[in-house]
Write an enzyme that holds these catalytic residues in place. Structure first.
Site, PDB file in Angstrom:
ATOM      1  N   THR A 218     -46.768 -22.440  31.946  1.00  4.78           N
ATOM      2  CA  THR A 218     -45.630 -23.579  31.482  1.00  4.78           C
ATOM      3  C   THR A 218     -44.570 -23.685  32.227  1.00  4.78           C
ATOM      4  O   THR A 218     -43.526 -24.355  32.075  1.00  4.78           O
ATOM      5  CB  THR A 218     -45.468 -23.424  30.063  1.00  4.78           C
ATOM      6  OG1 THR A 218     -44.946 -21.932  30.028  1.00  4.78           O
ATOM      7  CG2 THR A 218     -46.586 -23.752  29.261  1.00  4.78           C
ATOM      8  N   TYR A 458     -30.428 -29.151  26.013  1.00  2.36           N
ATOM      9  CA  TYR A 458     -31.525 -28.717  25.002  1.00  2.36           C
ATOM     10  C   TYR A 458     -30.818 -29.507  23.664  1.00  2.36           C
ATOM     11  O   TYR A 458     -30.011 -29.092  23.298  1.00  2.36           O
ATOM     12  CB  TYR A 458     -31.353 -27.288  25.018  1.00  2.36           C
ATOM     13  CG  TYR A 458     -32.665 -26.652  24.316  1.00  2.36           C
ATOM     14  CD1 TYR A 458     -33.656 -26.188  24.513  1.00  2.36           C
ATOM     15  CD2 TYR A 458     -32.650 -26.334  22.681  1.00  2.36           C
ATOM     16  CE1 TYR A 458     -34.859 -25.675  23.712  1.00  2.36           C
ATOM     17  CE2 TYR A 458     -33.542 -25.870  21.777  1.00  2.36           C
ATOM     18  CZ  TYR A 458     -34.606 -25.538  22.617  1.00  2.36           C
ATOM     19  OH  TYR A 458     -35.669 -25.038  21.692  1.00  2.36           O
TER      20      TYR A 458
END
Length: 537
Positions: A218, A458
């Protein structure tokens, strides 16, 4: 040398994050904040016990069950509902909302736990020949639909659990290179390497349960990325088992022998093959850690300060900046969310690891630059508090969902010059969409990964659940992803593509890029059995 790891924590709860004993009930401060910010009441929604869940019956035939059990060994072939339920997906908010469904829940038709490369190869060959889909499974922490048991046109789908690939195979102390099995978890990697005085230094929020293979598949990025780089920066080589053969990628530290084919496996999300070993750069355990927290008058000032230390190269191991909203609710420090609210604009955090002298010199240089760019020191306290609780945020999300809140995260990255524009666009997309569903939203943001040319953003989103919470969240998520693409961001900085971001991959890599991915897929997995419905549009 071969050392075997042992899982240090109990298995994750089937319908929540992490160790059930570490659950975090909502404090009075958080409840008061939720009432004020999103109008949440005090009702708690009961959760289902595993024996109350109706699991879709396995569609794996007896013939295929017998054959696969023979390949992997009877004790490592499992079709019990509980085993299947534990492999039904990852740990995103949509995953957890689906597990509240009193109707029939989907799950893989069987769970296989191979223990060596030859067994993985044999499973892949058998499933290719008989049209059975395979979802590689590491720690189960994925948050983008990467573990969904998609059957597509296949007769069945199995989960290939790699937990038995749990060894430190070798450690070259002179070169600083370790080879680890794909099923080694973050804590076990640190323990195994720590016994020899080394550390990997990769600490994503999923650290406690995520695995080495998952990190590679990932393109994971850990909280110490400013000091040690992203996980893909650490990878020197890996082994990829494909339906057509075994591919060992990467030989030495650097090479000019054509394109770097490791990059086809890094970030491939189980679509091109099964990663079973990863060879990694490691470092000596640091002698000391220095901490300092900072206050900035606003996010733009703090971001400019982070850009300065990054482009100069002052060398913090961890650097983080919370925006005004995240700072105001103390989200970064976890233990005091909603209480003793930070009132100094934006909270910044820095950590420095290394020898005593090197850590001190980097700390001093960083401090001077941050002060020159409008920062005010808050001492060590907030930085130490953040480090103490940095893996606990997902536990809080479980309690928020149970209390009727909608809580999820998403992330992106862009150039420094575009950071403010992208942040505003994504925040507006989320708040507008959630307002249309009938709830105000609290949208918070931080920078936790920095580069000379840009940084990540984020986002944490909290709102009230309205109507169908899954549909409510997907509407907000789509709006945010559209805003990311329209405003110069990447569709994912470190959470990966999975099923959730797949619709935006053409925007990310272009039509020709999609055709290249499809060509590689057709070469390595001609039957298309590996993790269908993920990554490639």
């Amino acid at each position: 040398m071969t050392q075997t790891s042992e899982q240090l924590l109990p298995p994750m709860k089937w319908n929540a994050w992490g160790d059930p004993a570490a659950a975090k009930p909502l404090s009075d401060g958080i409840r008061a904040l939720l009432k004020q910010a999103v109008g949440l009441d005090d009702s708690e929604k009961p959760e289902l016990e595993p024996d109350q869940v109706k699991v879709r019956p396995s569609s794996l035939s007896q013939e295929h069950s017998d054959a696969l059990a023979k390949i992997v060994g009877a004790e490592y072939f499992r079709t019990a509902d509980r085993d299947r339920l534990l492999h039904a997906g990852g740990k995103s908010t949509p995953d957890l909302l689906r597990r509240k469904d009193p109707g029939v829940q989907d799950a893989p038709d069987a769970v296989l736990l191979p223990g060596d490369d030859d067994t993985v190869s044999e499973i892949l060959r058998y499933c290719s020949e008989h049209g059975i889909a395979i979802v590689p499974f590491g720690g189960g922490t994925n948050v983008t639909g990467g573990l969904d048991p998609v059957r597509a046109d296949f007769s069945a789908v199995i989960s290939l659990d790699l937990r038995r690939f749990n060894e430190l195979h070798s450690l070259d102390e002179e070169s600083g290179i370790a080879e680890l099995g794909a099923g080694v978890t973050g804590p076990d990697a640190e323990r195994l390497l720590g016994e020899h005085g080394f550390s990997l230094g990769h600490f994503p929020q999923s650290f406690e349960y995520a695995t080495i293979g998952g990190f590679a598949a990932t393109r994971s990025s850990g909280q110490d990325s400013a000091g040690y780089g992203r996980f893909n920066d650490m990878i020197l080589g890996l082994r990829l088992i494909t339906p057509v053969g075994v591919w060992d990628l990467g030989r030495v530290a650097a090479s000019a022998a054509g394109p770097d084919l490791r990059q086809l496996a890094i970030g491939s999300e189980g679509v091109l093959g099964v990663i079973t070993k990863v060879r990694l750069r490691v470092h000596r355990k640091p002698e000391t850690t220095r901490y300092e927290a900072w206050s900035f008058p606003d996010f733009a000032t703090g971001a400019a300060a982070l850009r300065a230390i990054t482009q100069i190269g002052t060398g913090p191991t961890v650097v983080r900046l919370s925006d005004e909203a995240e700072s105001g609710v103390n989200l970064a420090t976890h233990e005091t969310i909603g209480e003793n609210q930070f009132t100094g604009g934006c909270l910044g955090l820095t950590l420095f690891e290394g020898t005593k002298e090197h850590a001190e010199s980097r700390h001093a240089e960083t401090r001077a630059v941050l002060e020159a760019h409008g920062g005010t020191s808050l001492g060590e306290g907030p930085a130490r508090t953040w480090e103490h609780g940095r893996f606990s945020a997902p536990y809080l999300r479980d309690s928020l969902l149970a209390a009727g809140a909608l809580c999820e995260t998403l992330e992106t990255a862009t150039n420094w010059s575009n950071l403010g524009t992208l942040k505003t666009a994504v925040t507006e997309a989320l708040t507008t969409s959630l307002a249309a569903s009938g709830t105000p939203a609290l949208v918070m943001c931080h920078i936790s990964h920095v580069y000379p040319t840009g940084a990540s953003l984020y986002f944490t989103v909290v709102a009230g659940q309205r109507g169908n919470p899954l549909e409510q969240w997907w509407a907000a998520k789509r709006a945010a992803c559209d805003a990311i693409i329209a405003n110069g961001g990447t569709i994912t900085h470190h959470h990966a593509v999975g099923a959730d971001h797949r619709a935006w991959m053409r925007d990310e890599v272009g039509e020709l890029g999609v055709q290249v991915l499809k060509a590689v897929k057709a070469t390595l997995d001609p039957a298309g059995i590996l993790n269908p419905g993920k990554l490639i549009p």
